[in-house]
Design an enzyme around this catalytic site. Structure first.
Site, PDB file in Angstrom:
ATOM      1  N   LYS A   1       0.854  -1.183   0.000  1.00  0.00           N
ATOM      2  CA  LYS A   1       0.000   0.000   0.000  1.00  0.00           C
ATOM      3  C   LYS A   1       0.887   1.228   0.000  1.00  0.00           C
ATOM      4  O   LYS A   1       2.006   1.205   0.534  1.00  0.00           O
ATOM      5  CB  LYS A   1      -0.896   0.025   1.239  1.00  0.00           C
ATOM      6  CG  LYS A   1      -2.163   0.837   1.059  1.00  0.00           C
ATOM      7  CD  LYS A   1      -3.227   0.060   0.295  1.00  0.00           C
ATOM      8  CE  LYS A   1      -4.543   0.798   0.293  1.00  0.00           C
ATOM      9  NZ  LYS A   1      -5.626  -0.017  -0.295  1.00  0.00           N
TER      10      LYS A   1
ATOM     11  N   GLY B   1     -21.095   6.316   4.418  1.00  0.00           N
ATOM     12  CA  GLY B   1     -20.159   6.624   3.337  1.00  0.00           C
ATOM     13  C   GLY B   1     -20.721   6.193   2.016  1.00  0.00           C
ATOM     14  O   GLY B   1     -20.750   5.003   1.708  1.00  0.00           O
ATOM     15  N   VAL B   2     -21.187   7.139   1.217  1.00  0.00           N
ATOM     16  CA  VAL B   2     -21.792   6.795  -0.078  1.00  0.00           C
ATOM     17  C   VAL B   2     -21.010   7.470  -1.203  1.00  0.00           C
ATOM     18  O   VAL B   2     -21.560   8.118  -2.078  1.00  0.00           O
ATOM     19  CB  VAL B   2     -23.293   7.162  -0.127  1.00  0.00           C
ATOM     20  CG1 VAL B   2     -24.101   6.176   0.677  1.00  0.00           C
ATOM     21  CG2 VAL B   2     -23.552   8.587   0.391  1.00  0.00           C
ATOM     22  N   GLY B   3     -19.691   7.293  -1.147  1.00  0.00           N
ATOM     23  CA  GLY B   3     -18.815   7.803  -2.184  1.00  0.00           C
ATOM     24  C   GLY B   3     -18.655   6.817  -3.319  1.00  0.00           C
ATOM     25  O   GLY B   3     -19.636   6.260  -3.809  1.00  0.00           O
ATOM     26  N   LYS B   4     -17.390   6.561  -3.702  1.00  0.00           N
ATOM     27  CA  LYS B   4     -17.132   5.743  -4.887  1.00  0.00           C
ATOM     28  C   LYS B   4     -17.741   4.353  -4.790  1.00  0.00           C
ATOM     29  O   LYS B   4     -18.288   3.838  -5.763  1.00  0.00           O
ATOM     30  CB  LYS B   4     -15.618   5.618  -5.119  1.00  0.00           C
ATOM     31  CG  LYS B   4     -14.968   6.903  -5.575  1.00  0.00           C
ATOM     32  CD  LYS B   4     -13.573   6.649  -6.156  1.00  0.00           C
ATOM     33  CE  LYS B   4     -12.568   6.286  -5.115  1.00  0.00           C
ATOM     34  NZ  LYS B   4     -11.186   6.160  -5.660  1.00  0.00           N
ATOM     35  N   VAL B   5     -17.646   3.716  -3.636  1.00  0.00           N
ATOM     36  CA  VAL B   5     -18.158   2.356  -3.460  1.00  0.00           C
ATOM     37  C   VAL B   5     -19.572   2.357  -2.902  1.00  0.00           C
ATOM     38  O   VAL B   5     -20.449   1.629  -3.364  1.00  0.00           O
ATOM     39  CB  VAL B   5     -17.234   1.539  -2.537  1.00  0.00           C
ATOM     40  CG1 VAL B   5     -17.819   0.156  -2.263  1.00  0.00           C
ATOM     41  CG2 VAL B   5     -15.845   1.399  -3.155  1.00  0.00           C
ATOM     42  N   GLY B   6     -19.800   3.191  -1.899  1.00  0.00           N
ATOM     43  CA  GLY B   6     -21.071   3.177  -1.194  1.00  0.00           C
ATOM     44  C   GLY B   6     -22.279   3.397  -2.066  1.00  0.00           C
ATOM     45  O   GLY B   6     -23.322   2.753  -1.876  1.00  0.00           O
ATOM     46  N   HIS B   7     -22.162   4.285  -3.067  1.00  0.00           N
ATOM     47  CA  HIS B   7     -23.362   4.553  -3.874  1.00  0.00           C
ATOM     48  C   HIS B   7     -23.703   3.365  -4.774  1.00  0.00           C
ATOM     49  O   HIS B   7     -24.874   3.103  -5.040  1.00  0.00           O
ATOM     50  CB  HIS B   7     -23.211   5.852  -4.679  1.00  0.00           C
ATOM     51  CG  HIS B   7     -22.419   5.748  -5.937  1.00  0.00           C
ATOM     52  ND1 HIS B   7     -21.052   5.850  -5.970  1.00  0.00           N
ATOM     53  CD2 HIS B   7     -22.814   5.566  -7.231  1.00  0.00           C
ATOM     54  CE1 HIS B   7     -20.638   5.743  -7.219  1.00  0.00           C
ATOM     55  NE2 HIS B   7     -21.674   5.559  -8.006  1.00  0.00           N
TER      56      HIS B   7
END
Length: 360
Positions: free
Chosen positions: A88, A188-194
């Protein structure tokens, strides 16, 4: 020697969280780049993991995050059945303020200097367009755009894999692999959450969301007016009738304050390193809350970027991500047989695969 260095060396050489093969501190003063690349293991193959771009409170916090995330990637890649070890990278700073083409190119040169021991991709604060820039200096770059020979946004399959893990959790908890009629809280509804919200609604779930970014919440509610909104995570985890809690933002979501307050019976989300410290997994088990290990269920994205190295095929990747359902059920079965929390069971399985690779 500074306290920061003392802390890093102690973690690397004396802590159970250490054992990393290599840690590289990168600096390019011309562009303002300060980065950390951590390679935890190459036993299964070249280390693979994304690049996080984040305004850490301190350099020590950035190093600690790189160490934790890279170790998690070793376990994630092992459980996903990939021939990759764990690595990482973190870039220190606010991406909205300091991210430039020059900085990304400088970062690419540092990754390239490792000669393929570390393969990078997107993470929090970095996007497909950024990987296209990094790739101009480094061929060991994935998560690129289709126009540049890549697979594009890996969040699609990350969300799909989390949904499969959630279905497996529902099977284990309620005897039916569906979220139909269940209430799921997504933090969290960003790149993955949405994308996860879409899967849940299609499956017939009732969804409650929260996010520190108002625009992210608005994007969801504009598309899906029936989705409810919690003021913050503290309110979300206390929602009456909540069946599943899905942490999909940054790590450390499960700690000594949140676990006692949880109303959900299942925790299954996309965030990395959800357990704030050792022992939280036992606290969850003591409360009879089923925890789907984060690095198992959120492996869809790494499955995608790994496939990109060999010529990306979406259907092939989706089929591999579908197996997260079976892997999650196997972990729950191992946990029951061994009398340990699912997180410990997943660690044992991953460590066994890594140890077997080292003996070859």
């Amino acid at each position: 020697m500074t306290d920061v260095t003392d802390g890093v060396l102690h973690t690397l050489f004396h802590s159970d969280q250490g054992g990393h093969e290599q840690v590289v501190l990168c600096q390019d003063r011309a562009s303002g780049l300060k980065a950390v690349i951590a390679i935890h293991s190459t036993a299964l193959g070249p280390a693979l993991g994304g690049t996080r771009f984040y305004p850490y409170a301190s350099e020590e916090a950035a190093v600690a995050d790189a160490l934790n995330l890279s170790r998690g990637m070793s376990y994630k890649n092992a459980m996903a059945g990939l021939d990759h070890g764990g690595g990482k990278a973190v870039i220190i700073g606010d991406p909205e303020r300091i991210k430039t083409e020059e900085l990304l190119l400088a970062y690419g040169r540092f990754v390239a200097s490792l000669g393929g021991r570390y393969v990078t991709a997107c993470d929090v604060g970095t996007y497909v367009a950024d990987m296209d820039v990094v790739a101009r200096e480094c061929r060991w770059t994935t998560g690129r755009s289709p126009e540049h020979g890549g697979a594009g946004d890996s969040s699609v399959l990350t969300a799909y894999g989390v949904f499969q893990g959630m279905r497996a959790s529902a099977q284990a908890e309620w005897g039916d692999p569906t979220l139909h009629g269940r209430t799921v809280g997504v933090a969290g509804v960003g790149k993955v959450g949405h994308h996860l919200v879409e899967h849940l609604l299609e499956d017939g779930a009732q969804v409650v969301v929260t996010d520190v970014r108002e625009e992210s919440v608005r994007r969801i509610t504009d598309r899906f007016p029936r989705v409810r909104v919690a003021r913050d995570t503290a309110e979300l985890i206390r929602t009456e009738g909540l069946d599943v809690y899905a942490p999909c933002a940054l790590g450390g979501a499960l700690d000594d304050e949140t676990v006692p307050a949880l109303t959900a019976r299942i925790v299954c989300g996309a965030a990395n390193n959800q357990l704030a410290h050792p022992g939280v997994e036992k606290d969850l088990a003591d409360r009879r809350i089923l925890y789907a290990p984060d690095y198992v269920v959120n492996a869809g994205g790494v499955i995608q970027v790994a496939d990109e190295l060999h010529g990306f095929d979406f259907d092939r990747c989706k089929a591999k991500a579908s197996k997260i359902f079976d892997t999650t059920l196997a972990i729950f079965a191992r946990a029951k047989d061994d009398g340990i929390p699912p997180a410990a069971a997943a660690d044992r399985i991953a460590e066994q695969r890594i140890a077997e690779a080292r003996r070859r």
